[in-house]
Scaffold this motif. Sequence first.
Motif, PDB file in Angstrom:
ATOM      1  N   GLY A   1      -1.418   4.934  -7.070  1.00  0.00           N
ATOM      2  CA  GLY A   1      -2.106   4.374  -6.061  1.00  0.00           C
ATOM      3  C   GLY A   1      -2.660   2.899  -5.984  1.00  0.00           C
ATOM      4  O   GLY A   1      -2.507   2.404  -7.087  1.00  0.00           O
TER       5      GLY A   1
ATOM      6  N   TYR B   1       0.830  -1.005  -0.015  1.00  0.00           N
ATOM      7  CA  TYR B   1       0.039  -0.154  -0.066  1.00  0.00           C
ATOM      8  C   TYR B   1       0.989   1.327  -0.218  1.00  0.00           C
ATOM      9  O   TYR B   1       0.631   2.255  -0.716  1.00  0.00           O
ATOM     10  N   PHE B   2       1.805   1.235   0.986  1.00  0.00           N
ATOM     11  CA  PHE B   2       2.686   2.498   0.958  1.00  0.00           C
ATOM     12  C   PHE B   2       3.616   2.751  -0.325  1.00  0.00           C
ATOM     13  O   PHE B   2       3.934   3.646  -0.670  1.00  0.00           O
TER      14      PHE B   2
ATOM     15  N   LYS C   1       1.545   4.423  -3.206  1.00  0.00           N
ATOM     16  CA  LYS C   1       1.132   5.604  -2.889  1.00  0.00           C
ATOM     17  C   LYS C   1       1.660   6.581  -3.833  1.00  0.00           C
ATOM     18  O   LYS C   1       0.735   7.406  -4.383  1.00  0.00           O
TER      19      LYS C   1
END
Length: 432
Positions: A270, A262-263, A266
């Motif tokens: 996304g 997820y990070f 980013k």
Amino acid sequence: MKIEKIFLFLAVPCIALFMFLMPVTEAPDEGMHASMAWNIFYDNSKTFEWLKLHQTDVINNESPAPADVNKGKYIKFFTEKKDFSSDVFSPKFSIKSIIHLPQAIGMLIGKAIYPSLGVIMTCGRLFNALVYIIGIYFLIKFLQAGKLTMLFISLLPMMLQQAASLSYDVLNYVIIAAFFVFYVNLFSDRKFSNKRFIELIILVFALWGSKSNNLLLLPFLAMIDFEFEGVLTILNPIYEFLKKYRKYFIIAVVLLGVVGLYFFLKSRGGTQHFIWAMFNTFFLNQENGHLNTFLTIGIFGYFGWLAVALPLWLIFIDIAVLIIIFFSEDFQATKLEGNASALVFPLQVLAIVVGMYFAWTPHILGPNANISQGAQGRYFTPFLIYLAPLFSIYKSKFDIKMEQKSIIKLSIIIILINVAVSFAVLWAYYWV
């Protein structure tokens, strides 16, 4: 006849046929692999750097011609001597150069025999093929279960083409198969001895030196119930603790991976965009034109520079026969081990496609593309073997009874049909 001997009798003529049927320079990225192998021993070589950029021009006819190969150009490719006086002999080795070492040695010998590009590259192919044949022969011999599975997958048309080329896929396939032998033999006798520990260290370096995604095979060892022996006996209490809480460790690792991804995403479009890109890649052929060709057919046979494919009807037969072989094997695996092993194939497919999305796709489609490009089915083929334990643990539920001799005969017949059809489509495309 033992399975390893059947492999030997089939592999030698079949790989030899592919070696001369598939024109030199026409296997995928063969010019690049020639350059990488040559650079192990030489500096400042412009010959193979040039070939890397002009691989499709050096022996080919113009596209309207009936045959892809220009026979005059091809003969010249073998007879014209090259001047290698500017090449500086400067051997350099690293863990990452291992997978190009067999072909590099062959190319050196080819240069000594006759310094033409055709002879040099053919000798490199020969050494690569020898490593494949000898390696798979001994791996089948030492494998305690799944011998016929390894034979059949190792002789699929896609594997035969790569075994007869300069590609680093050759040693990569052998290393993946070697880990499978270690993996299966471990859950067959369930003893982790001092010798096995040394074997594992060698395998870790081999997996790291081949392709980074191969390291994802290592965590699956934690799914096996075994006991340490020798000086490693002191580790048994620790491993018993790990087994007791194994599912919690797995959940924790998966959650950490999801959070880390997820990070990571980013700043790269996304998470939502990434999920849609993967969906488009794996499910929407209208978005990803390579889905039903290079990615899927390529597992079994998309030959040359992604130029000509096996017919789908034959691939369906290959899949059916492969499933029959899977059910015929007798792995001494638990349900956890069989189910975990089956996850290797989809995990590797996902890892390769995701890796290509970030490493290769931006160069082709730009950043934050809607699909992943660059992966080919041949990258996935060697991992098919890890599906076999799953079928073995569930075969009792299907009450499947087969004679091993009949399945061996069926496998040999299908292998020969594969080779015959491959010969027909390659001969028609390249030579007539």
